[in-house]
Design a protein around this motif. Structure first.
Motif, PDB file in Angstrom:
ATOM      1  N   LEU A  31       0.818  -1.208   0.000  1.00 47.44           N
ATOM      2  CA  LEU A  31       0.000   0.000   0.000  1.00 47.44           C
ATOM      3  C   LEU A  31       0.854   1.262   0.000  1.00 47.44           C
ATOM      4  O   LEU A  31       0.511   2.247  -0.651  1.00 47.44           O
ATOM      5  CB  LEU A  31      -0.934  -0.010   1.218  1.00 47.44           C
ATOM      6  N   VAL A  32       1.979   1.219   0.720  1.00 47.43           N
ATOM      7  CA  VAL A  32       2.869   2.376   0.744  1.00 47.43           C
ATOM      8  C   VAL A  32       3.476   2.611  -0.632  1.00 47.43           C
ATOM      9  O   VAL A  32       3.582   3.763  -1.110  1.00 47.43           O
ATOM     10  CB  VAL A  32       3.956   2.181   1.814  1.00 47.43           C
ATOM     11  N   ALA A  33       3.883   1.531  -1.300  1.00 54.07           N
ATOM     12  CA  ALA A  33       4.447   1.680  -2.644  1.00 54.07           C
ATOM     13  C   ALA A  33       3.409   2.210  -3.625  1.00 54.07           C
ATOM     14  O   ALA A  33       3.720   3.044  -4.488  1.00 54.07           O
ATOM     15  CB  ALA A  33       4.999   0.338  -3.113  1.00 54.07           C
ATOM     16  N   ALA A  34       2.161   1.726  -3.511  1.00 56.45           N
ATOM     17  CA  ALA A  34       1.108   2.225  -4.401  1.00 56.45           C
ATOM     18  C   ALA A  34       0.758   3.673  -4.104  1.00 56.45           C
ATOM     19  O   ALA A  34       0.371   4.428  -5.009  1.00 56.45           O
ATOM     20  CB  ALA A  34      -0.130   1.345  -4.278  1.00 56.45           C
ATOM     21  N   ALA A  35       0.886   4.078  -2.828  1.00 60.45           N
ATOM     22  CA  ALA A  35       0.566   5.458  -2.462  1.00 60.45           C
ATOM     23  C   ALA A  35       1.632   6.445  -2.894  1.00 60.45           C
ATOM     24  O   ALA A  35       1.439   7.656  -2.751  1.00 60.45           O
ATOM     25  CB  ALA A  35       0.360   5.557  -0.946  1.00 60.45           C
ATOM     26  N   ARG A  36       2.755   5.983  -3.382  1.00 56.91           N
ATOM     27  CA  ARG A  36       3.809   6.865  -3.895  1.00 56.91           C
ATOM     28  C   ARG A  36       3.769   7.005  -5.409  1.00 56.91           C
ATOM     29  O   ARG A  36       4.715   7.514  -5.997  1.00 56.91           O
ATOM     30  CB  ARG A  36       5.182   6.342  -3.474  1.00 56.91           C
ATOM     31  N   ARG A  37       2.710   6.567  -6.017  1.00 54.77           N
ATOM     32  CA  ARG A  37       2.604   6.646  -7.479  1.00 54.77           C
ATOM     33  C   ARG A  37       1.359   7.452  -7.840  1.00 54.77           C
ATOM     34  O   ARG A  37       0.325   6.909  -8.234  1.00 54.77           O
ATOM     35  CB  ARG A  37       2.547   5.238  -8.077  1.00 54.77           C
ATOM     36  N   ALA A  38       1.485   8.744  -7.710  1.00 47.65           N
ATOM     37  CA  ALA A  38       0.335   9.620  -7.935  1.00 47.65           C
ATOM     38  C   ALA A  38       0.490  10.521  -9.147  1.00 47.65           C
ATOM     39  O   ALA A  38      -0.514  10.899  -9.760  1.00 47.65           O
ATOM     40  CB  ALA A  38       0.073  10.477  -6.692  1.00 47.65           C
ATOM     41  N   PHE A  39       1.704  10.877  -9.524  1.00 44.70           N
ATOM     42  CA  PHE A  39       1.928  11.868 -10.584  1.00 44.70           C
ATOM     43  C   PHE A  39       2.660  11.231 -11.758  1.00 44.70           C
ATOM     44  O   PHE A  39       3.741  10.658 -11.583  1.00 44.70           O
ATOM     45  CB  PHE A  39       2.769  13.023 -10.035  1.00 44.70           C
TER      46      PHE A  39
END
Length: 318
Positions: free
Chosen positions: A172-180
């Protein structure tokens, strides 16, 4: 030192710095929004978006090419340059409508793949957190030495770069760092831009001039709603959505203008004339001498005779 081993000087200034520092500020309210749940639980899930961006433009192009084949335009509206039929062997025959359909759908599929690659690469390189990053990170502020906000310190006071600062799920942390940029917004913008340009450049509607603009605006509404949903559910920032829109629209514009040439047919030779070649084909003017050639009997030898083009005056008997 003379007679000794020379000292080596090392310089690290020529080493390119591609190290991106991933971190966050303590108690940053920008990334402290509640976790909205997995992507499948969204009001605009990825499965629905992928189905729409694949089926919508495909059906539109298919219907447009079938209408063009069975209901041809008047001779005045047909382009001068057309396509020829390709016969491969004794069984395969590629007619011009089939060639156009395969070309446009093939370029569209390539654009979808390119948009996905650009969006994924941008997310990995930037590492921009989502609005709910701190909710899935769950950092221990006490162990990190972060002080809570106070009237004297209303904003965050420390930037945390510790790799083990997050106690939440690593996935979840890795997915939350892919926003832009927002990949869903990029795919929607690409599909809408490609389809809108196809409708504008290929469809011919008699009567009202507002039919095609209204259809294009109707195509823009779902893409805009996807961006609003992504922001409202705290999955992306507005900057992420706008960057995704610009990425998808730029790729669609490039492919339509530079690859399929505004959905125009190709010449039979497979090569379109450049503007310089087209200007070079100027009309020729015939010479008056070529239209009225001199009889063979009037032509004399060069030595001792007037110029061949010089006409002698007729003699008049007195």
């Amino acid at each position: 030192m003379a007679g000794g081993r020379p000292q080596l000087k090392r310089s690290f200034s020529i080493i390119p710095c591609f190290v991106f520092v991933e971190g966050f500020f303590c108690y940053d309210s920008t990334y402290a929004k509640p976790y909205p749940g997995p992507e499948a639980a969204s009001r605009a899930p990825p499965a629905l978006i992928y189905a729409l961006v694949t089926a919508g433009p495909t059906l539109t192009i298919l219907l447009g090419e079938l209408a063009r084949a069975f209901f041809p335009a008047p001779p005045s509206a047909i382009p001068i340059i057309g396509e020829s039929t390709i016969v491969s062997g004794a069984c395969c025959r590629f007619s011009p409508p089939l060639r156009r359909l395969v070309r446009f759908l093939g370029v569209y599929s390539f654009g979808l793949f390119t948009t996905t690659i650009f969006a994924n690469a941008g997310q990995v390189v930037t590492g921009n957190p989502t609005p709910h990053f701190l909710s899935v990170c769950r950092p221990n502020y006490t162990a990190l030495g972060c002080l809570p906000p106070s009237p004297d310190r209303p904003g965050p006071d420390r930037f945390v770069t510790d790799q083990g600062a997050c106690a939440g799920s690593p996935s979840l942390v890795a997915a939350a760092r892919r926003a832009f940029p927002c990949k869903d917004a990029a795919l929607c913008a690409y599909a809408v831009a490609y389809t809108a340009m196809y409708v504008t450049l290929v469809f011919r509607v008699k009567g009202s001039r507002l039919v095609k603009p209204s259809l294009c605006l109707a195509l823009l509404c779902p893409a805009f709603l996807v961006g609003v949903v992504r922001v409202a559910e705290y999955r992306n920032h507005w900057s992420d959505v706008l960057a995704g829109f610009l990425t998808g629209a730029a790729i669609a514009t490039f492919l339509v203008t530079c690859v399929v040439h505004n959905f125009q047919s190709r010449p039979p030779s497979g090569r379109r004339l450049s503007p310089w070649e087209d200007l070079g084909q100027t009309p020729t003017v015939d010479s008056r001498l070529e239209k009225n050639p001199r009889p063979a009997g009037r032509i004399r030898h060069r030595h001792g005779s007037p110029h061949p083009s010089r006409r002698t005056a007729p003699t008049v008997a007195t």
